[in-house]
Design a protein around this motif. Structure first.
Motif, PDB file in Angstrom:
ATOM      1  N   GLY B  47       0.845  -1.192   0.000  1.00  0.00           N
ATOM      2  CA  GLY B  47       0.000   0.000   0.000  1.00  0.00           C
ATOM      3  C   GLY B  47       0.875   1.236   0.000  1.00  0.00           C
ATOM      4  O   GLY B  47       2.093   1.152  -0.169  1.00  0.00           O
ATOM      5  N   CYS B  48       0.232   2.376   0.248  1.00  0.00           N
ATOM      6  CA  CYS B  48       0.900   3.668   0.103  1.00  0.00           C
ATOM      7  C   CYS B  48       1.976   3.896   1.154  1.00  0.00           C
ATOM      8  O   CYS B  48       1.782   3.631   2.325  1.00  0.00           O
ATOM      9  N   PHE B  49       3.127   4.408   0.719  1.00  0.00           N
ATOM     10  CA  PHE B  49       4.211   4.757   1.644  1.00  0.00           C
ATOM     11  C   PHE B  49       3.997   6.154   2.238  1.00  0.00           C
ATOM     12  O   PHE B  49       4.681   6.534   3.164  1.00  0.00           O
ATOM     13  N   GLY B  50       3.113   6.918   1.633  1.00  0.00           N
ATOM     14  CA  GLY B  50       2.825   8.253   2.138  1.00  0.00           C
ATOM     15  C   GLY B  50       3.636   9.350   1.470  1.00  0.00           C
ATOM     16  O   GLY B  50       3.238  10.490   1.458  1.00  0.00           O
ATOM     17  N   PHE B  51       4.779   8.994   0.906  1.00  0.00           N
ATOM     18  CA  PHE B  51       5.643  10.011   0.334  1.00  0.00           C
ATOM     19  C   PHE B  51       5.298  10.209  -1.131  1.00  0.00           C
ATOM     20  O   PHE B  51       6.127  10.044  -2.024  1.00  0.00           O
ATOM     21  N   ILE B 126       3.262  -4.394   4.141  1.00  0.00           N
ATOM     22  CA  ILE B 126       2.783  -5.724   3.775  1.00  0.00           C
ATOM     23  C   ILE B 126       2.114  -5.692   2.408  1.00  0.00           C
ATOM     24  O   ILE B 126       1.767  -4.629   1.892  1.00  0.00           O
ATOM     25  N   ASN B 127       1.945  -6.868   1.875  1.00  0.00           N
ATOM     26  CA  ASN B 127       1.171  -7.011   0.653  1.00  0.00           C
ATOM     27  C   ASN B 127      -0.301  -7.072   1.057  1.00  0.00           C
ATOM     28  O   ASN B 127      -0.724  -8.024   1.708  1.00  0.00           O
ATOM     29  N   PRO B 128      -1.082  -6.042   0.705  1.00  0.00           N
ATOM     30  CA  PRO B 128      -2.465  -6.003   1.182  1.00  0.00           C
ATOM     31  C   PRO B 128      -3.333  -7.133   0.623  1.00  0.00           C
ATOM     32  O   PRO B 128      -4.428  -7.365   1.116  1.00  0.00           O
ATOM     33  N   ASN B 130      -2.484 -10.259   0.630  1.00  0.00           N
ATOM     34  CA  ASN B 130      -2.080 -11.528   1.215  1.00  0.00           C
ATOM     35  C   ASN B 130      -2.351 -11.519   2.718  1.00  0.00           C
ATOM     36  O   ASN B 130      -1.648 -10.873   3.496  1.00  0.00           O
ATOM     37  N   ILE B 131      -3.379 -12.228   3.125  1.00  0.00           N
ATOM     38  CA  ILE B 131      -3.808 -12.222   4.530  1.00  0.00           C
ATOM     39  C   ILE B 131      -2.706 -12.741   5.457  1.00  0.00           C
ATOM     40  O   ILE B 131      -2.592 -12.315   6.598  1.00  0.00           O
ATOM     41  N   GLU B 132      -1.851 -13.624   4.948  1.00  0.00           N
ATOM     42  CA  GLU B 132      -0.821 -14.198   5.821  1.00  0.00           C
ATOM     43  C   GLU B 132       0.188 -13.145   6.270  1.00  0.00           C
ATOM     44  O   GLU B 132       0.698 -13.213   7.383  1.00  0.00           O
ATOM     45  N   GLU B 133       0.463 -12.178   5.391  1.00  0.00           N
ATOM     46  CA  GLU B 133       1.386 -11.123   5.802  1.00  0.00           C
ATOM     47  C   GLU B 133       0.763 -10.292   6.925  1.00  0.00           C
ATOM     48  O   GLU B 133       1.449  -9.845   7.834  1.00  0.00           O
ATOM     49  N   TYR B 134      -0.562 -10.101   6.842  1.00  0.00           N
ATOM     50  CA  TYR B 134      -1.240  -9.360   7.913  1.00  0.00           C
ATOM     51  C   TYR B 134      -1.206 -10.173   9.205  1.00  0.00           C
ATOM     52  O   TYR B 134      -0.935  -9.638  10.283  1.00  0.00           O
ATOM     53  N   ILE B 135      -1.441 -11.461   9.087  1.00  0.00           N
ATOM     54  CA  ILE B 135      -1.417 -12.326  10.280  1.00  0.00           C
ATOM     55  C   ILE B 135      -0.019 -12.308  10.908  1.00  0.00           C
ATOM     56  O   ILE B 135       0.132 -12.267  12.128  1.00  0.00           O
ATOM     57  N   PRO B 213      -6.332  -3.522   4.286  1.00  0.00           N
ATOM     58  CA  PRO B 213      -7.794  -3.683   4.445  1.00  0.00           C
ATOM     59  C   PRO B 213      -8.178  -4.579   5.623  1.00  0.00           C
ATOM     60  O   PRO B 213      -9.219  -4.385   6.243  1.00  0.00           O
ATOM     61  N   HIS B 214      -7.308  -5.545   5.946  1.00  0.00           N
ATOM     62  CA  HIS B 214      -7.675  -6.474   7.012  1.00  0.00           C
ATOM     63  C   HIS B 214      -7.802  -5.800   8.372  1.00  0.00           C
ATOM     64  O   HIS B 214      -8.579  -6.239   9.210  1.00  0.00           O
ATOM     65  N   SER B 215      -7.026  -4.734   8.598  1.00  0.00           N
ATOM     66  CA  SER B 215      -7.101  -4.092   9.914  1.00  0.00           C
ATOM     67  C   SER B 215      -8.509  -3.542  10.142  1.00  0.00           C
ATOM     68  O   SER B 215      -9.013  -3.536  11.258  1.00  0.00           O
TER      69      SER B 215
END
Lengths: 131, 597
Positions: B47-51, B126-128, B130-135, B213-215
């Motif tokens: 996702g976005c880095f903000g910069f 994380i890769n948004p 891929n749920i495993e990266e969020y986990i 998105p998972h958050s």
């Protein structure tokens, strides 16, 4: 994918997948971690630097030690390839030559874990312009 | 080899995607494949880095290298130099605007130094998809702990203790809202996520949904557990296609892993989330209008009470929270209310995401602790005003807010201080203005927006705002009178007092706030018919300096309305009755002979 059935299962999956992003988390606090740079120019690769690097990564991962392993260009010690540079935060970098798997193992056991230097150090014979 | 030894993160936010970051990613993949490195190096779209100012962003780990403004062609050089030879590509590194030195590590960048990323913790990490990266980043641990170990009342207690307030703008205490909805008795309740982000220039909610998105899904499930709801709805505007796509993927993955659906984690708690699309009406960010829109009715607000907590979607108790509010919830549960409450000011806890835009060097998305000063945001993080110009004001709170002038540069930013300063937090858009911005024109711009977005239900808002707009138009065209300024004030207060919903009640704010802080500027428009900032074209006067004019006829040939006359090699002349003030003569003149007054 089977459904996660309980909190314990979720935690188990969490530990499993954590290793996949651990490298990114280490990057976030790189200044506090030991860094190993493997010289991966043509000469290094020809002398087996790839195997050395893989061994560092696998062994450190296996033992659960957080160390940043990256590759770098030719350090100029082509006669002593594979060479690595090991930096413990707050200390001067140390360069080792002829690092094969066995030497890598020794470096992990002694230098990384106990902060004891082992044989095979190439003394610093240059000064760098940025410090 | 099981694990990759290098990760290449490519920004997949809407901004960077528009600058070909998709192609950058695929170029990386092809190139790495050619070198036989696909098994050793992972390429991830985050996702976005903000910069956003310096996008597209590519970050390489573990050595934390931050490349800016990468083009698809640069990929070859990055792979050959950085990946293979371990030499950083200097020209793509971020350059410190002051010291002019290349900064290798994000930690050395002023942009990130003062930020604390809670709601944006996983964006650009994380890769948004891929749920495993969020986990792996403690994802769904908060939900699991809540369901297995904490009672709903205790969770609500925690949220209340944390001091979290609604991030959509109003700043209502989140824990209290949950408690009210919990107390309502009904056979069916709903959790609604308000992703109808409408402020011009604000894009934090979109970035969270795109990057993590998972958050939001996890927090919605926690909310459902607390208030006793088994159904969640995300109300999102259809013009956010990437956020919708990532959200859909996330919902499907969560269902697949059993983290949404029936009997979550074997606890007997069931919760599922659906998406509802909005057509992008600003008023639908107001919760009652939002609920009506979801029910398939006109997106118009209704009188509160009854509050949605009592009678909301389909007449059932409904808890509506904003995206950013939800994104904070899992962290509060994992790290504790005390930890969260230790960040921020007395009555505003935690952090706030701001979208920096306008005349500022580092345009982008930042998350800062409450209580930070405007000066730190604009000069330290934002890198100061563009082109070295002078700071004039910051517009916060979008069309409902107001502007903060120089005198507020050192005011700690939180909900209450912003209101006291005559503006508001809003959803977090910050538009920085410099001395070339005319405040009357700014007020007119925002009013034009509310005029467009008014649903038309209340007369004061529908007609009153139109009249306000007409007065402002008159002033910017040089036909204003001093009485008009009082009329602006009077009409504004009537609209504020007599409109039903937040849109109407706040729509005159930009006018009032600019009148308060920049009365002189209004006055010079109506008395001496001058626009100090030089933005109101109608008030400008173009003339030709007889001494400087060489009679080259360039202005004469370019004037679109034939207002310029004169002989070759003799001084030219502008007929004021014909001049439309387009500025072409000024732009074309090579001898600085065209004067603007």
């Amino acid at each position: 994918m089977n459904k996660i059935k309980s909190l314990a299962d979720l935690k188990k999956l969490q530990t499993e997948v954590q290793s996949k992003i651990k490298l990114r988390e280490m990057g976030d606090h790189s200044e506090t971690l030991i860094q190993i740079k493997v010289s991966m120019a043509t000469c290094g690769i020809a002398s087996g630097a790839k195997e050395t690097m893989s061994h560092f990564i696998e062994e450190l991962d296996h033992q659960g030690i957080d160390v940043i392993v990256t590759q770098t260009g030719c350090m100029g010690y082509c006669y002593a390839e594979p060479t690595i540079e090991l930096t413990i935060p707050g200390q001067q970098p140390v360069v080792y030559g002829f690092v094969n798997k066995a030497k890598a193992q020794e470096i992990i056991e002694k230098h990384v874990k106990l902060n004891e230097m082992v044989d095979g150090i190439i003394p610093v014979n240059y000064s760098s312009i940025d410090n | 080899m099981a694990d990759y030894n290098m990760h290449i993160l490519v920004c997949g936010g809407t901004g960077c995607k528009a600058s070909q970051s998709e192609l950058i990613k695929s170029n990386f993949k092809t190139r790495l494949n050619e070198f036989g490195l696909s098994d050793e190096i992972q390429v991830i779209m985050t996702g976005c880095f903000g910069f956003c100012e310096k996008g597209p962003i590519v970050k390489i780990l573990p050595d934390n290298t931050f490349y800016t403004q990468v083009t698809p062609e640069d990929v070859f050089e990055i792979v050959e130099e950085h990946v293979i030879k371990g030499r950083k590509v200097e020209r793509l590194l971020y350059k410190d605007p002051e010291s002019k030195e290349h900064i290798v590590d994000t930690k050395g960048m002023d942009f990130y130094k003062k930020q604390i990323r809670i709601a944006l913790r996983n964006c650009g990490f994380i890769n948004p998809e891929n749920i495993e990266e969020y986990i792996g980043r403690d994802g769904y641990a908060a939900l699991g702990t809540c369901l297995s170990e904490i009672t709903p009342d205790e969770v609500i207690r925690m949220i209340k203790d944390s001091g979290l307030r609604g991030r959509g703008g109003g700043g209502f205490p989140t824990g209290l809202k949950w408690e009210l909805t919990r107390k309502s008795v009904s056979d069916q309740k709903y959790v609604v996520c308000n992703a109808d982000e409408g402020d011009p220039g604000a894009f934090m909610d979109r970035s969270i949904l795109e990057g993590d998105p998972h958050s939001v899904l996890e927090a919605m499930a926690i909310c459902g557990y607390c208030i006793g709801a088994d159904k969640g709805l995300v109300y999102i505007r259809a013009e956010y296609p990437l956020a919708i796509e990532r959200l859909k993927i996330a919902i499907n993955q969560a269902r697949e892993y059993g983290l949404l659906g029936n009997d979550i984690l074997g606890t007997g708690f069931s919760f599922d989330v659906e998406i509802r699309y909005g057509a992008g009406a600003f008023v639908c960010g107001e919760e009652t209008a939002l609920i009506h829109s979801m029910e398939g009715k006109r997106g118009e607000p209704t009188v509160k009470p009854p509050f949605p907590a009592e009678k909301g979607y389909n007449g059932k108790p409904t808890n509506v929270n904003n995206v950013e509010t939800f994104a904070n919830i899992p962290v509060i549960i994992n790290k504790g209310a005390e930890w969260f409450a230790s960040i921020g000011t007395a009555n505003s806890k935690g952090t706030k995401v701001f979208a920096l835009a306008g005349k500022i060097n580092n345009v982008g998305l930042i998350e800062v602790p409450m209580g930070i000063t405007l000066r730190e945001i604009i000069y330290d993080i934002g890198g100061g005003i563009k082109d070295g110009r002078e700071f004039k004001a910051v517009q916060t709170g979008g069309p409902s807010g107001g502007c903060l002038t120089k005198s507020f540069l050192d005011t700690p930013i939180d909900y209450d201080n912003l209101v006291a300063a005559g503006s508001m937090m809003g959803s977090g858009g910050m538009i920085v203005l410099d001395d070339s911005d005319c405040m009357v024109a700014i007020a007119k711009f925002y009013l034009e927006f509310t005029l467009d977005e008014s649903c038309g239900k209340c007369t004061p808002c529908r007609i009153g705002n139109k009249r306000l707009y007409e007065i402002l138009e008159k002033i910017t065209e040089g036909n204003g009178k001093v009485e008009d300024l009082n009329r602006l004030r009077m009409l504004s207060s009537v609209i504020k007092d007599t409109s039903l919903c937040g849109l109407g009640q706040t729509s005159p704010n930009p006018v009032l706030s600019t009148l308060d802080h920049f009365y002189d500027e209004y006055l010079s428009h109506v008395t001496s018919h001058k626009c100090i900032a030089g933005q109101c074209k109608a008030l400008m006067h173009y003339s030709i300096d007889v001494d400087k004019c060489t009679g080259c006829t360039l202005c004469f040939r370019n004037c679109p309305v034939g207002a310029i006359s004169g002989e070759k090699r003799a001084s030219h002349y502008i007929d004021q009755s014909l001049c439309i003030k387009c500025g072409v003569c000024f732009a074309k003149c090579k001898f600085d002979a065209v004067l603007i007054a």
